[in-house]
Design an enzyme around this catalytic site. Sequence first.
Site, PDB file in Angstrom:
ATOM      1  N   GLU A  35       8.023   2.352   8.738  1.00  0.00           N
ATOM      2  CA  GLU A  35       7.495   3.689   8.465  1.00  0.00           C
ATOM      3  C   GLU A  35       8.588   4.625   7.962  1.00  0.00           C
ATOM      4  O   GLU A  35       8.319   5.531   7.160  1.00  0.00           O
ATOM      5  CB  GLU A  35       6.835   4.264   9.730  1.00  0.00           C
ATOM      6  CG  GLU A  35       5.696   3.424  10.291  1.00  0.00           C
ATOM      7  CD  GLU A  35       4.602   3.131   9.272  1.00  0.00           C
ATOM      8  OE1 GLU A  35       4.433   3.936   8.324  1.00  0.00           O
ATOM      9  OE2 GLU A  35       3.942   2.083   9.408  1.00  0.00           O
ATOM     10  N   HIS A  38       8.721   4.463   4.159  1.00  0.00           N
ATOM     11  CA  HIS A  38       7.711   5.330   3.531  1.00  0.00           C
ATOM     12  C   HIS A  38       8.131   6.798   3.620  1.00  0.00           C
ATOM     13  O   HIS A  38       8.059   7.549   2.638  1.00  0.00           O
ATOM     14  CB  HIS A  38       6.360   5.155   4.229  1.00  0.00           C
ATOM     15  CG  HIS A  38       5.730   3.816   4.028  1.00  0.00           C
ATOM     16  ND1 HIS A  38       5.573   3.230   2.803  1.00  0.00           N
ATOM     17  CD2 HIS A  38       5.185   2.946   4.928  1.00  0.00           C
ATOM     18  CE1 HIS A  38       4.967   2.058   2.942  1.00  0.00           C
ATOM     19  NE2 HIS A  38       4.732   1.859   4.230  1.00  0.00           N
TER      20      HIS A  38
END
Length: 669
Positions: A35, A38
């Site tokens: 994550e 991202h």
Amino acid sequence: MEVVLSGLLLGTLVGKITNIALVALGLGLVIFFHELGHFAVAKWCDVKVERFSIGFGPIIYSFKYGETEYALSIIPFGGYVKMLGQDDVDPSQLTSEEIALDPRSYSAKPVYQRMGIISAGVIMNIITGMLFFALAFRMGVASMPSVVGAAIPGMPAWQAGIQPGDVIEKIDGEKASSYMDIIRSSAFSDGDITMEGTHLNGETFEVTITPDRTGTRPQIGLIPANSLKIPTYQDPGASVTSKGSAAAKAEPSFLQGDTFRTIDGKPIANYAELQRAFASKSNQTVKAGVNRKGTPATEIVEITVGNNPFHSLGLWMDIGQIESIQDGSPAARAGLKVGDKITHIDGKDVGKALNPLRLPNYFSDKAGETVAMVVKRQQDAANPTEVNLNVVPLDNPAWLEHPIYANTPLSVGSLGIAFHVIPTVLKVEEGSPAAKAGIKPDERIKKIKIMLPENQTSADWNGMPEVSYEFDDKNVNWANAFWEIQARPGWPVELTVSNKRQLREVKMTPWVNPNQEPGEQWSLPIRGIKMEMLRETQQAQDMGQALGMGVAYTTNSAKDIYLTLKSLVTGRVSPLELSGPVKIASVAYEVAHQGYSELLLFLGFLSVNLAVLNFLPIPVLDGGHMVFLCWEGITRKRPNEQVLAAATYVGMIFVLGLMLFVLYLDIFL
């Protein structure tokens, strides 16, 4: 004494808590780095990130820093980065013209930037996976070498003549550096595989093997080798011997960390030699020389360990047809064929004058001699013929290959044949438990249940469970059930017996035949000692070499995952081989106990796994988003909102269904 015991228990508890914490931290890091990829690229492209969450579902804890909410959610199976204009739960945001007008929305950014944001998680996982591997190799990784511990009777590797102690050096011309190469080659093979190596006696071999494809994945039936070392457990009070075995009564006792050096003064170089030494002296008391943990290698402690007599019910069963014959074995040279049924040996009726379960011992004792055999050969369905043959057995100990798996045939290693023992009674020994229970010849055993002794629990036997087998025309694994009795000495059994008119249940406790002289007892080839798996350490000399090994391991891991997916799609590998989060967490806990390098290696593989699976072209996954972006880049048009929504919901249903399926496998299978 109480203080010492309390200290040991506290140390064990602290160790378990530490392992759990390490696993939670490691799994959390794998998700976090994905994550973070991202998040970092989204920020770099000036996209507004509304939430950064580890986990899904209801939020347990969160705080806001700047414009982003950082959250920990209740379902720890992943995470997400919620950006303005991109929400998997609400795919309409991707096609919303209103949101696209906001210059900081995801959907307002050029296709190449959105591709960068979407692929950043996968790239981050590849990088972190490679770093996990590199750190592991710098510390030193213990891997199983390509040494054979055993070949399962009747399976392709056994039929090809591979023996305990064999070293597999090449597979299809490629170097075999670890036991995983053996598993990988058979699981992903499209046809035959060729193995080259060296036998225990130094002879080289090259064999072509056709993997068995009847199970959940293609396999050739090999088991990795053990070392000569007794394990060291997290619990210092854990037993290193099987309850009720000869090793449990040894004087002095075997201890954690002991390493075998000699048997009756003869040096032992590897586990295969230890197996043969114990098996060849199965009915004798031996002196095992071990090196104690923390003492000089030259300091040997001699331990006297007796024999392990077979426990039987007094039943002589019928012999089945020959299921498999090893290539180049005495049986093959003598002209025996698959489908033959042995009826007489040296003029003695098999089943009435010779117990089929004792044939491994009979032929082992006749090593080098000519043994006359009569077999019934099915020339056609109506007229079987009798064939007379002569065979010269090899000097291989009896029961060296154990029928440890359900429906595994019994092997006669000195002949190179394997057959089932059919649960049809031909003879009942006088005075035996079966005779006292009233079992008669020609009756058939339909079921056996091996039960815990009265007032004892599985915990009293190191977690060993009760087992039961049902027998029919396809399941004739009496030899396997018989071996399970040996693993549970003193456990009572319940038999369901059929005499063609009715079924009845009888209970009895297996015996050690008192009519045998101690030195002539029919004894197991093992003594009941737990052994550590054979491992060798791969360690990089510097960080540069470690990074190189990390890159190679990352490439191979990604390739293995893609080959696994391909095999799942083609049906070569069953979906039952999949693992879910419960199994992953369980494996991670066990790996954490083995050491930091093994945990790092596991986390590296998990990280690469997450990268590959996330990039599959499935809507709601990163790969699905990339497909839509490629469409947009080629056509210069955004995907239709209805198509996008439908694909997203189908993808969500698929992913949730897959998650429920693997959870079911983890919990119930």
